[in-house]
Write an enzyme that holds these catalytic residues in place. Structure first.
Site, mmCIF file in Angstrom:
data_model
loop_
_atom_site.group_PDB
_atom_site.id
_atom_site.type_symbol
_atom_site.label_atom_id
_atom_site.label_comp_id
_atom_site.label_asym_id
_atom_site.label_seq_id
_atom_site.Cartn_x
_atom_site.Cartn_y
_atom_site.Cartn_z
ATOM 1 N N GLU A 102 0.806 -1.216 0.000
ATOM 2 C CA GLU A 102 0.000 0.000 0.000
ATOM 3 C C GLU A 102 0.842 1.270 0.000
ATOM 4 O OE1 GLU A 102 -2.734 -1.046 3.255
ATOM 5 O OE2 GLU A 102 -4.189 -1.439 1.695
ATOM 6 N N GLU A 124 -4.206 -10.423 0.073
ATOM 7 C CA GLU A 124 -4.984 -10.366 1.317
ATOM 8 C C GLU A 124 -6.431 -10.675 0.967
ATOM 9 O OE1 GLU A 124 -4.451 -6.692 3.537
ATOM 10 O OE2 GLU A 124 -2.337 -6.637 2.959
HETATM 11 C C1 GAL Z 1 -4.981 -3.906 4.120
HETATM 12 C C2 GAL Z 1 -3.568 -3.713 4.563
HETATM 13 C C3 GAL Z 1 -3.244 -4.472 5.814
HETATM 14 C C4 GAL Z 1 -4.328 -4.276 6.824
HETATM 15 C C5 GAL Z 1 -5.629 -4.712 6.238
HETATM 16 C C6 GAL Z 1 -6.793 -4.504 7.159
HETATM 17 O O1 GAL Z 1 -5.386 -2.856 3.345
HETATM 18 O O2 GAL Z 1 -2.668 -4.063 3.575
HETATM 19 O O3 GAL Z 1 -2.017 -4.036 6.306
HETATM 20 O O4 GAL Z 1 -4.406 -2.943 7.161
HETATM 21 O O5 GAL Z 1 -5.913 -3.949 5.121
HETATM 22 O O6 GAL Z 1 -6.660 -5.125 8.364
#
Ligand code: GAL
Length: 959
Positions: free
Chosen positions: A408, A484
């Site tokens: 990010e 993620e």
């Molecule tokens: C994503 C980010 C993570 C964490 C997650 C939410 O956007 O890459 O580091 O913040 O969201 O828990």
């Protein structure tokens, strides 16, 4: 440069040695871990006067590795995206806690006059170093190693090492990961002798050729170094010579075969554990050793509830073993290189690693990405420095299959420059970065929290165009990874199965990484000593993101959450599908290289929850990607409520689990239950003083409320309940909708009951009730039809919605309460853990029991939990008096707790939940799914709970 100029510098550091591999060497090494003298300044001292603890004032002791906020200095602070200071790069606040660390080290006589390095494995955030009063240099890059040449300063006997660590620096703008802001020398510090003619760096290239089964070894090292691999018959091969090996066993996460490679000069020997393997992108498929890989991964932050990001060896091993025993095969080191020993553990036990650079600039996003360093060339050196140190340290680990530029950080030329550098330095591993959906400079297309529908489209190469049409063809042709997904915050995630189905359906999808491994709760105690885990805001931070820091598959103390158990089941590498009709079992091997020979299969049966038989099941060896069908043996005869389970367990000990550990299982019902016999209950209600008697039960004559059943006192009579304490996913912080907000707006947390009718009937008693929130013209009409026999009571409950319901419901159930003496619950149905409609794969049919307290899941932020699905009957007992038995026709959801959903809703930490004078029982007709909307998609339509007519029949008796 003045101290303040160093803090504000775009440069990553000065006076450091070039990055090199983390090398197990026989060169003498002195650990500087342990106690250091320490003092904390509120701001960066204006001069470089060397800190001197002998002045006494303000000095104390601190443990290294460690984070000072967890050792009594200052306090932790948590923000997710937002910088906890004004955004004016490269400047940071004057209030800049700065810790001085001082210790002595006794250096042997023979070191004097030789080269030596002072190595810091991690200093958060800005490090300045002195030895014996001389300034050596400074460094940033909190989770990256920094080394300084120190030999020329060392004397025999005592030497003084001083490290000054500031919490904030220009580099903080590059380190905006979603985690606690905490500081200090949180990884090891050591002094290492560098013998003349030694081996400063090694780069092992160990390739595997799956077409021949051969390997190719090329070790770059000091020119005079010689390479030996005894197992392969290689001895004293000059460094830099490529050796072809006719046959090697490849390394993979499933079979992590390592060879010991010894690199030696006359003065130093380095011993590495090396794996031969290839990583290749073949069209749109990510392949390891020529085979497509499916990443069943998790994002791992380094975390320990007492020591923060200072994680000890046992904890690292525990993580690896927990992952392996839960069928996880991959880790993304979000969002920085972990302790180097963690990567070595992944080599040894077998986990694919996406090794991520220590980089995140997310805090610029709320300001429209203005001033984002990623496209500002003044930061270019800092970016390249970080990437270089990331790659160089772990370049010899076979587990690392992708390099990740960071997380990010928007997009821009500095990211592209890092990718370009990696492609030159290590063409053997593809490059990953999620932040640029155009994927112009990366080798895999990565997204986070893409919905099921988007993943489906991507799998079909039909995703929408991204920003730059010129890059579209490239992106569309490369493999896809969800770096993620499935946000594991609180109760959830739901919808894992549907993601896995998509990952398995499309070659282009190489799987993903659940967000995230562990809740970063900080262990605290109430004044009376009750333990709980703190989250953002608990330390008085003016700006914080509350419990968004607690979103892992394991609780802060590493207790597996129900979400982890669900993930284990969903990603099981072997599937056993039982057809109860034909009594056939299809065993499918989803491994990449392993056959099923390491597993032994067994079957077991039960009827009415009682075990009735068990035996081994002969399953021929199934190759990777293949299936076989085997017949079950004749099963014990059963009339009702019988199931058969097939389980695959380790046949022998593995390094990560003992023989008998269950890897996968399947289950089917082979005799189902008859419904409750309605006719048996056709007796009228009797008036008995101020009560109605219906079978063994007494109802209040005026209100129709159930008061007792046999010897069981009912404190609160069954009433409709639709509320559940919002889960983090119901709150939908970063999801498509915030269900809990809609529920509250409508008033589902304050439904008003009105009794319309109590009616004596020929077959018992009928209650008609209307439940509706104030100010709303929608309602749920409930009919409770009670009938009894001598010893049992039957309830049929019908729910009818009235009006146009604008929201889906959290749950639909009946709630009543019993005396607090009820302490134990046993049930037949799905268990043993909690489950919800979209997170129910890990639950299996059986007969289970638990204390009431044991039914609760202590999520860091209290919320709905503990629901057992598919319950056929349950018994609630305790206190030496009669207990209550409830049977469902066909089945119900069960929740039993010592507090109400309203109390659960109000609680902020686990100690807020205080047992009252009764036990609350909720019998659900239906529950909503969980979804993943705390960050990601909501509840899939199939698991939503619209207001619509529903019925349930229950039978109550005493035990
Ligand atoms: C994503 C980010 C993570 C964490 C997650 C939410 O956007 O890459 O580091 O913040 O969201 O828990």
């Amino acid at each position: 440069m003045s101290p303040i100029d160093r803090i504000r510098s775009y440069a990553p550091g000065a006076g450091r040695l070039p990055a090199r591999a983390s090398l197990p060497s026989d060169a003498p090494r002195i650990s500087l871990d342990g106690e250091w003298a320490f003092r904390l300044h509120p701001a960066v001292p204006a001069t470089d006067e060397v800190p001197d603890p002998s002045t006494g004032e303000g000095w104390g002791a601190i443990a290294v590795p460690g984070m000072w906020q967890l050792q009594g200095h200052g306090s932790p602070a948590y923000t997710n995206v937002r910088f906890p200071f004004p955004v004016e790069p490269p400047v940071v606040p004057d209030a800049n806690p700065t810790g001085d660390y001082v210790r002595t080290v006794t250096v042997p006589e023979e070191w004097v006059g030789q080269e030596a390095v002072l190595r810091f494995e991690g200093a958060d955030a800005h490090l300045t170093v002195w030895v014996n009063g001389e300034l050596l240099g400074w460094s940033t890059g909190s989770r990256l190693a920094a080394e300084f040449a120190v030999g020329h300063l060392l004397v025999a006997g005592e030497n003084v090492v001083v490290a000054r660590v500031s919490q904030w620096a220009a580099s903080s703008y590059l380190e905006d990961q979603d985690m606690w802001w905490m500081s200090g020398l949180f990884r090891s510090v050591s002094l290492q002798l560098r013998p003349a003619g030694g081996i400063d760096d090694v780069f092992v290239h160990a390739d595997y050729d799956e077409t021949t089964g051969g390997g190719r070894l090329l070790v770059e090292a000091a020119p005079l170094a010689r390479i030996s691999v005894e197992e392969l018959g290689l001895a004293d091969v000059p460094a830099g010579t490529a050796v072809e090996i006719a046959s090697v066993e490849p390394w993979s996460a499933e079979v992590p075969r390592l060879y010991e490679v010894v690199v030696a000069t006359d003065s130093e020997t380095v011993t590495l554990r090396v794996g031969f393997r290839s990583v290749r992108i073949d069209g749109d498929v990510l392949k390891v050793n020529g085979r497509p890989v499916l990443l069943r991964g998790v994002n791992r932050h380094e975390w320990h509830p007492d020591t923060g990001r200072a994680v000890d060896a046992d904890t690292m091993l525990r993580d690896v073993l927990l992952m392996k025993t839960h069928n996880i095969n991959a880790v993304r080191t979000s969002h920085y290189p972990p302790h180097p020993d963690f990567v070595r553990l992944c080599d040894e036990y077998g986990l694919y690693v996406v090794l991520e650079n220590d980089l995140e600039t997310h805090g610029f996003e709320p300001n429209g990405w203005r001033q984002n360093p990623s496209d500002d060339l003044r930061w270019r050196d800092a970016y390249l420095d970080r990437m270089t140190r990331t790659l160089e340290r772990d370049k010899n680990s076979p587990s690392v299959i992708l390099w990740s530029l960071g997380n990010e950080s928007g997009h821009g030329r500095n990211l592209a420059a890092m990718a370009e550098w990696i492609h030159r330095r290590d063409p053997s591993r593809p490059v990953h970065y999620e932040g640029d959906w155009d994927s112009g400079y990366v080798d895999v297309y990565s997204r986070m929290y893409a919905t099921h529908a988007e993943v489906d489209a991507i799998g079909r190469h039909e995703e929408p165009l991204t920003v730059d049409p010129a890059l579209d063809a490239h992106r569309r042709s490369i493999p896809f990874v969800q770096c993620e997904y499935a946000h594991a915050m609180g109760n959830g995630p739901g919808g894992l199965t549907e993601y896995q189905q998509l990952f398995e359906a499309y070659d282009r999808c190489c799987g993903g990484f659940v967000w995230e491994w562990i809740d970063h709760g900080i262990r605290q105690r109430t004044p009376d000593g009750t333990e709980f885990f703190a989250y953002g805001g608990d330390f008085g931070e003016p700006l914080h993101d509350s419990n968004f820091v607690a979103d892992g598959l394991v609780l802060p103390d590493r207790t597996p959450s129900p979400g982890l158990l669900e993930f284990k089941k969903v990603v099981e590498p072997v599937r056993t599908a039982i057809d109860a009709g034909t009594r056939q079992v299809v065993v499918t091997n989803l491994h990449e290289v392993r056959t099923t020979a390491y597993l032994s299969f067994g079957w077991s049966t039960s009827e009415g929850g009682e075990a009735t038989g068990a035996g081994t099941l002969d399953v021929p060896e199934v190759g990777p990607g293949e299936s076989v069908t085997v017949a079950l043996p004749p099963l014990p005869a059963a009339t009702a409520d019988a199931e058969v389970t097939v389980s695959a367990v380790l046949a022998a000990d593995e390094p990560w689990a003992p023989a008998g550990h269950e890897v996968s299982w399947g289950q089917a019902e082979y005799a189902s239950r008859p419904p409750v016999d309605v006719l048996a209950f056709a007796t009228p209600a009797r008036v008995d003083g101020d009560s109605y008697a219906v079978g063994p039960a007494r109802f209040d004559r005026g209100t129709g409320r159930l008061r007792s059943l046999g010897g069981v006192e009912v404190l609160d009579a069954p009433a409709l309940v639709v509320w559940r304490a919002p889960t983090d996913n119901d709150m939908g912080y970063h999801g498509p909708n915030q269900l809990a907000v809609e529920w509250r707006a409508l008033g589902l947390d304050r439904m008003v009951r009105r009794l319309e009718l109590v009616e004596e009937q020929s077959a018992g008693l009928r209650l008609r009730e209307r439940y509706a929130p104030a100010a709303a013209d929608v309602a749920l009409l409930v009919t409770q039809s009670w009938s009894g026999t001598g010893d049992a009571l039957r309830l049929r409950v019908d729910v009818e919605p009235e009006g146009g319901w604008p929201v889906v419901l959290p749950r639909l159930g009946l709630r009543f309460s019993l005396p607090a003496a009820v302490s134990d619950v046993s049930w037949s149905g799905l268990g043993p853990g909690e489950s919800y409609p979209d997170s129910v794969r890990a639950a299996r049919l059986g007969r289970w029991s638990s204390s009431v307290d044991g039914l609760q899941t202590p999520y860091v932020m209290p919320q709905e939990n503990g629901h057992r699905s598919g319950v056929r009957w349950a018994e609630l007992t305790g206190g030496g008096t009669a207990g209550l038995r409830v049977e469902g026709s066909p089945e119900f959801g069960l929740t039993v707790r010592r507090w109400t959903s309203e109390q659960l809703t109000a609680a902020r930490h686990t100690p807020d939940l205080v047992p009252g004078d009764r036990v609350w029982v909720e019998l659900d007709l239906a529950q909503s799914g969980l979804g993943s909307a705390s960050c990601g998609p909501g509840v899939l339509p199939a698991y939503q709970l619209p207001a619509q007519p529903r019925s349930l029949t229950l039978r109550f008796s005493t035990v």
